[in-house]
Every structure is written in structure tokens, then in C-alpha cells.
Write an enzyme that holds these catalytic residues in place. Structure first.
Site, PDB file in Angstrom:
ATOM      1  N   GLU A   1       0.800  -1.225   0.000  1.00  0.00           N
ATOM      2  CA  GLU A   1       0.000   0.000   0.000  1.00  0.00           C
ATOM      3  C   GLU A   1       0.841   1.289   0.000  1.00  0.00           C
ATOM      4  OE1 GLU A   1      -3.592   1.245   2.927  1.00  0.00           O
ATOM      5  OE2 GLU A   1      -2.389  -0.516   3.415  1.00  0.00           O
TER       6      GLU A   1
ATOM      7  N   ASP B   1       0.207 -10.176   3.943  1.00  0.00           N
ATOM      8  CA  ASP B   1      -1.109 -10.169   4.607  1.00  0.00           C
ATOM      9  C   ASP B   1      -2.260 -10.448   3.632  1.00  0.00           C
ATOM     10  OD1 ASP B   1       0.275  -9.452   6.845  1.00  0.00           O
ATOM     11  OD2 ASP B   1      -0.542  -7.426   7.006  1.00  0.00           O
TER      12      ASP B   1
ATOM     13  N   GLY C   1      -0.868 -10.201  10.256  1.00  0.00           N
ATOM     14  CA  GLY C   1      -2.175  -9.749   9.766  1.00  0.00           C
ATOM     15  C   GLY C   1      -2.530  -8.465  10.481  1.00  0.00           C
ATOM     16  N   ARG C   2      -2.077  -7.350   9.909  1.00  0.00           N
ATOM     17  CA  ARG C   2      -2.261  -6.048  10.556  1.00  0.00           C
ATOM     18  C   ARG C   2      -3.732  -5.610  10.535  1.00  0.00           C
ATOM     19  NH1 ARG C   2       0.070  -1.323  11.891  1.00  0.00           N
ATOM     20  NH2 ARG C   2       2.099  -2.303  12.019  1.00  0.00           N
TER      21      ARG C   2
HETATM   22  O1  F6P Z   1       2.535  -5.678   6.190  1.00  0.00           O
HETATM   23  C1  F6P Z   1       3.140  -6.897   6.321  1.00  0.00           C
HETATM   24  C2  F6P Z   1       3.621  -7.132   7.740  1.00  0.00           C
HETATM   25  O2  F6P Z   1       4.279  -8.371   7.754  1.00  0.00           O
HETATM   26  C3  F6P Z   1       2.514  -7.055   8.794  1.00  0.00           C
HETATM   27  O3  F6P Z   1       1.816  -8.259   8.901  1.00  0.00           O
HETATM   28  C4  F6P Z   1       3.313  -6.706  10.032  1.00  0.00           C
HETATM   29  O4  F6P Z   1       2.521  -5.992  10.968  1.00  0.00           O
HETATM   30  C5  F6P Z   1       4.395  -5.825   9.499  1.00  0.00           C
HETATM   31  O5  F6P Z   1       4.560  -6.132   8.136  1.00  0.00           O
HETATM   32  C6  F6P Z   1       5.710  -5.979  10.237  1.00  0.00           C
HETATM   33  O6  F6P Z   1       6.589  -5.029   9.749  1.00  0.00           O
HETATM   34  P1  F6P Z   1       8.138  -4.958  10.068  1.00  0.00           P
HETATM   35  O7  F6P Z   1       8.829  -5.961   9.193  1.00  0.00           O
HETATM   36  O8  F6P Z   1       8.512  -3.560   9.717  1.00  0.00           O
HETATM   37  O9  F6P Z   1       8.309  -5.290  11.516  1.00  0.00           O
END
Ligand code: F6P
Length: 341
Positions: free
Chosen positions: A103, A127, A170-171
Site C-alpha cells: 500500500e 497479509d 495480519g495487521r
Molecule cells: O505488512 C506486512 C507485515 O508483515 C505485517 O503483517 C506486520 O505488521 C508488518 O509487516 C511488520 O513489519 P516490520 O517488518 O517492519 O516489523
């Protein structure tokens, strides 16, 4: 035509297969030339490029991560901005960009396209939450990793007659939780789209336990308990100011124990779900998306993203791509819920 490829945002198994697909088809069919930008938009803003020819992409479809590196850099912040990026591309003789990202990446790509840059997008999110595409690569791999972990949690849970809580990514949406939980035979699945009380959860856990099972609870990191307003976050904010999630499983475990008297343990799968080799499905999907992105460049489809619709690869505008979050529909949750308890 000389094309710059970047991978941006959180990584995802399959990114290298996209790069390979785009470069192979681009060189063989369209006579295109490629370079890679290192670490997503950071490389574009700082003009940090690496060669990307046949040699560099040899054998990478099965490799996890991204050979280009990635970051959550916002191209409009710091030294970035349209002028700087345009100048960098002109100086390097780069005519167009293939931006592979979620996104945030696509929103930035849209802003740059509106300002006149030539960009095509490839959707990326483990996700699986982008409305414009049926599936995103990386999702299938993440689900399989989660199911393997849950199968293991179940055997140790059964040995000790414990309730096991598995927290998955899964945000905003619960696709990973829904699919992995269903495949692993979970007794409860908690997702961001569905408010569920701790009492209801305890009832499912008790009912499974009373039948002699070691209950398995699957919870998405973005799940919001009934009596709360926001997802659990204890790790501050990420580069885009979004709360870093994780830890809801650990919070639920003592509550389950308190309400049911059943010994409970929680495991957060975290980034294990994004690591390692992509599944065969993800390699194929990613390769096809990469090849379609090279076609898009050849046909000048700027401001559009390649997307999977059914079994075909189609082209959708960035507006459409960014427009809708693909949430778990009520009927899919209800169908899974028949198996709870
Ligand atoms: O958007 C994908 C994701 O894997 C989410 O499920 C998770 O909240 C986030 O990225 C984690 O991000 P980072 O790698 O910056 O900790």
C-alpha cells in the site's frame, strides 16, 4: 528502454521471482535493459543502483528475501521529492520504474506517476490485504510456514494437555489466521475483522478441552478484543507512524488460563512467516506478475498495477489498487466458525 526495479516495504517470499520474471521477459521479448535500486525508495532518492542482467538473476526464483534489499523509506521525506527523483533517473538514463510493494509503496508510486514519472506497480503483501488482486505472492508461503508451526504446537500441546495460542501476522485483515487456522484444525480463530469476547474464546477452549483435545487458538496480530478499541501494540511506531503490532497472543494466554483453569502457552510466529524459500505457488504467481510488469512497461501502461483476477493477470489503476482493503468476508468467517470449540 532502461528500467529501474525496486522492492519496497516489508519483504515477502517471491520478491526475487518477480525480479527474475521481469528481467528475463524484458530482455528476451522486449529488448529492455534493467538496473536495480537498492533498499526500495532509498535507492531511488540516493541514486544507489546495482546492475541487473541475466547473471544477477540466475537461480533467484527460489531464494527468499530480495536481492535488492528493501526499506520503509518514504520517497517524499528528507532529501526526496519529485525533482530529486526525476533528476536522478535522467542522470542514470532510466526511462521507467517497476515498483514492487504494498500500500505505502503504491501510494508513493501514484504520487510520482501523477507528477509525470513512468511507473508500473507489482502488488506485494504477505497479509493478502489488497482489494484489487485475488492473491498476493508470499501469502501462500506464510500460511504454510504457520501451519507447519501449528502442527508442531499441537503435538507438544497434546503431550501436556495444554491450550496453545499461535499468533500470526495480519495487521488489518485475518487471511493468514483464517487459512492457517482452518488448515491446522484450530479450535478458535481471532481476526481483526471480528470482535470476539474473551468469554466466548474461553468457551471454545473449554469445549475442545472437555472432548479430550489440546485446544489450539490462532490469533492475528491485529485482532482487537471485544472490550478494546485498538490492536495490541507495545513496540512503538514504524517509519510510517503505524503502531508496531505483536504480543496479543501473550496477552490472551493468561486470560484463557484464568477463565478456564487450563494451562496455556503462547507463541508469536512473527517474521519467520516472511522468511525462507517461497512456495511453488508463490514462485509461479510472482514470476507471472514480473513478466506482466515488463509487458506493462513495453506497452506504456503507466500508473497501473498488475493483478491476479481468477487465474489471469490483469492491469488495474493505482487508484483502484489503493481503494479497497480486502477483508475476510463475514461468510468466510462464519464458515470457519462452524469448526470452532
Ligand atoms: O505488512 C506486512 C507485515 O508483515 C505485517 O503483517 C506486520 O505488521 C508488518 O509487516 C511488520 O513489519 P516490520 O517488518 O517492519 O516489523
Amino acid at each position: 528502454m532502461r528500467i529501474g526495479i525496486l522492492t519496497s516495504g516489508g519483504d515477502c517470499p517471491g520478491l526475487n521471482a518477480v525480479i527474475r520474471g521481469a528481467v528475463l521477459k524484458g530482455i528476451q521479448i522486449h529488448g529492455q535493459e534493467f538496473v536495480g535500486f537498492r533498499d526500495g525508495w532509498r535507492g531511488v532518492v540516493e541514486s544507489d543502483i546495482v546492475p541487473l542482467g541475466r547473471k544477477e538473476i540466475q537461480g533467484i526464483a527460489k531464494q527468499g528475501g530480495t536481492i535488492l534489499g528493501t526499506s520503509r523509506t518514504n520517497p517524499f521525506e528528507g532529501n526526496g521529492g519529485v525533482e530529486r527523483i526525476t533528476e536522478n533517473l535522467e542522470r542514470r538514463g532510466i526511462d521507467a520504474l517497476i515498483a514492487i510493494g504494498g500500500e505505502g509503496t503504491l501510494a508513493a508510486a501514484k504520487r510520482l506517476t501523477d507528477a509525470g514519472l513512468k511507473i508500473v506497480g507489482v502488488p506485494k503483501t504477505v497479509d493478502n490485504d489488497l482489494g484489487a488482486t485475488d492473491y498476493t505472492f508470499g501469502f501462500d508461503t506464510a500460511v504454510q510456514i504457520a501451519v507447519d508451526a501449528m502442527d508442531r504446537l499441537r503435538t507438544t500441546g497434546e503431550s501436556h494437555s495444554r491450550c496453545m495460542v499461535a499468533e500470526v501476522m495480519g495487521r488489518h485483515v485475518g487471511w493468514i489466521a483464517l487459512h492457517s487456522g482452518m488448515a491446522a484444525g484450530a479450535h478458535a480463530i481471532l481476526i481483526p475483522e471480528q470482535k470476539t469476547s474473551v468469554e466466548q474464546l474461553a468457551e471454545w477452549v473449554r469445549s475442545a478441552y472437555d472432548r479430550g483435545r489440546a485446544p489450539l487458538v490462532v490469533v492475528a496480530e491485529g485482532f482487537v478484543p471485544d472490550e478494546e478499541d485498538d490492536a495490541h501494540s507495545e513496540r512503538g511506531l514504524d517509519a510510517f507512524g503505524r503502531p508496531r503490532l505483536g504480543g496479543i497472543g501473550e496477552r490472551l494466554a493468561p486470560l484463557i488460563e484464568e477463565l478456564t483453569g487450563i494451562e496455556t502457552r503462547a507463541t508469536t510466529l512473527g517474521h519467520i512467516q516472511r522468511g525462507g524459500t517461497p512456495s511453488a505457488y508463490d514462485r509461479v504467481l510472482a514470476t507471472r506478475l514480473g513478466m506482466a510488469a515488463s509487458d506493462s512497461v513495453a506497452e506504456g501502461r503507466w500508473g497501473r498495477m498488475v493483478a491476479l483476477r481468477g487465474t489471469e493477470i490483469e492491469h488495474v489503476s493505482f487508484e483502484e489498487a489503493l481503494g479497497t482493503l480486502k477483508v475476510v468476508p463475514q461468510n468466510r468467517y462464519d464458515e470457519a466458525a462452524i469448526l470452532f470449540g
